[in-house]
Enzyme design. Structure first.
Site, PDB file in Angstrom:
ATOM      1  CG  ASP A  48      55.610  92.005  43.986  1.00  0.00           C
ATOM      2  OD1 ASP A  48      56.490  91.128  43.949  1.00  0.00           O
ATOM      3  OD2 ASP A  48      54.799  92.189  43.067  1.00  0.00           O
ATOM      4  CD  GLU A  62      57.704  81.139  45.534  1.00  0.00           C
ATOM      5  OE1 GLU A  62      57.448  81.781  44.492  1.00  0.00           O
ATOM      6  OE2 GLU A  62      58.041  81.688  46.609  1.00  0.00           O
ATOM      7  CG  ASN A  69      54.829  81.028  47.666  1.00  0.00           C
ATOM      8  OD1 ASN A  69      55.206  79.853  47.573  1.00  0.00           O
ATOM      9  ND2 ASN A  69      54.448  81.721  46.602  1.00  0.00           N
TER      10      ASN A  69
END
Length: 439
Positions: free
Chosen positions: A269, A205, A202
């Protein structure tokens, strides 16, 4: 390959999910008073839901998409392990490569909910690296574990399972077997994922791992990540802003359409699952990211870790990325898949005489007689009068319009319409079968 391939025959092979497995619990109740013991709310609990979390949620998403799934990870020898195995096995997920580590506690994330509002989250976990003996056993088992695997989804939650040694052994073996690996990373060092096909951090990150700050141009951030990791495809998810994909050929932005952001929990996820499933189906990376954006936009409108189904994905493709309700043979398989789950009536229609009050009346009447069924119109001949087709598509009674297609016979052999109508020359005929239809 066309998006329609997602809705054809199931792929022959498995998708392997590797990573940190945990148990997500939701303690759901209501708040009506403040505790007399301290200035805190009292939650009157009504129910507790238990679901696989972390890499387990990726596996559930893949099952919802119709994939055959195996999992590789570790659990502790505790009650959370039993709950996880029960849930995963009930979904026919192969759990034979979930290893038990003595003394390790299976992570639990307990979310205390008052209605749709999360009050607090209580985590039961200790970050603990995998033991050397277990690491070596898994590495020795990798070739057996990867047999018949088409793609690998790595879901790293930094709980200590995915050591550098294990990751490099996994990536090396996958490369030898020509299996693409897609990684959802953690930490500030992406070099440990070198050898992966694609990495999908993301935004936060990506910023941390690149060493830049949030004001830096995203393309500069991605280029830094490529220079350090040598991973050829970098996909950065940006929550409600959408997705950015950086490859050796181009950089491309994919804005997301979201009505309301309710909860971003589990969206990463879902994206990992859709991406891995698309790659397993030989969908191009460009189309795969488009599907990820559709799926992410859908799940962040729901509370908690929502799974995207293959039927929902088909509907999203049709509703958000195609014009009106008019489809050529190219999209017939997608419509066909949706109608697997629906009753529908088929109307064979000629527009040679244009649209008239009689025709409008008959369509309304047919819909009234079949209120729960999808109304599918088949246009008998190719028409140049697009304005007429657009007007027909604007009717609320009409769900799909299929232009002349040589596959209609095969389509209706698999999916029997609830009723078949012939609307030709201001006459309505009810047909017993497609064979009696004047095509």
């Amino acid at each position: 390959m066309s998006l329609s391939s997602l809705f054809s025959k199931p792929i022959k092979g498995r998708i392997l999910v590797v990573g940190d497995f945990m148990l997500d619990t939701y303690t759901i109740g209501s708040v009506k008073r403040v505790s007399p013991e301290a200035p805190v709310m009292v939650v009157n609990a009504k129910q507790i839901n238990k679901l696989p979390g972390g890499a387990g949620n990726v596996a559930l998403n893949l099952v919802s998409l119709g994939a055959k799934v195996s999992v590789l990870g570790r659990l502790g020898n505790d009650s959370a392990k039993e709950d996880l195995l029960e849930k995963l096995n009930s979904e026919k997920i192969d759990t034979s490569s979930l290893y038990i580590q003595k003394g390790y506690q299976t992570p639990i994330k307990n979310r205390i909910m008052a209605g749709s509002q999360q009050i607090v989250r209580i985590d039961f976990e200790e970050k603990e690296e995998i033991t050397s003996s277990l690491e070596q056993k898994i590495i020795a088992d990798l070739k057996k574990i990867l047999k018949d695997v088409l793609t690998i989804a790595v879901s790293d939650y930094a709980k200590g399972f995915l050591t550098r040694n294990l990751l490099q052994a996994l990536l090396k073996t996958a490369k030898e077997l020509d299996i693409p690996v897609v990684v959802d990373p953690k930490g500030n060092d992406f070099t440990k994922y070198k050898g992966a096909y694609l990495i999908k951090p993301n935004f936060q990150e990506a910023v941390i791992a690149s060493g830049h700050d949030e004001e830096t141009n995203l393309e500069v951030i991605a280029n830094t990540l490529y220079q350090t990791s040598k991973i050829p495809n970098i996909m950065v998810t940006q929550s409600s802003k959408g997705i950015a994909l950086f490859t050796r050929q181009e950089a491309k932005e994919y804005p997301v359409k979201v009505r309301e952001v309710v909860d971003v929990t589990g969206a990463g996820d879902t994206v990992l699952a859709v991406l891995t499933h698309s790659i397993a189906n030989n969908i191009s990376l460009d189309q795969a990211v488009m599907l990820c954006n559709l799926a992410a936009g859908e799940v962040i409108e729901h509370l908690g870790c929502a799974q995207i189904t293959i039927k929902t994905l088909a509907e999203l493709i049709l509703n958000r990325h195609l014009d009106n309700k008019v489809f050529s043979e190219k999209y017939l398989k997608i419509i066909q898949f949706i109608l697997d789950y629906e009753d529908f009536v088929l109307i064979n229609l000629s527009l040679e005489e244009g649209l008239n009050p009689y025709l409008f009346g008959q369509l309304k009447k047919i819909k009234k007689e079949n209120p729960q069924a999808k109304l599918v119109i088949y246009l008998k001949k190719d028409l140049e009068e697009e304005a007429l087709i657009e007007l027909l598509a604007s009717l609320v009674e009409v769900d799909f319009i299929i232009k002349k297609s040589g596959s209609l016979q095969k389509f209706c052999e698999k999916h029997t319409p609830k009723q078949i109508y012939d609307l030709l020359d201001s006459q309505v005929h009810i047909r017993k079968s497609l064979a009696t239809l004047s095509l």
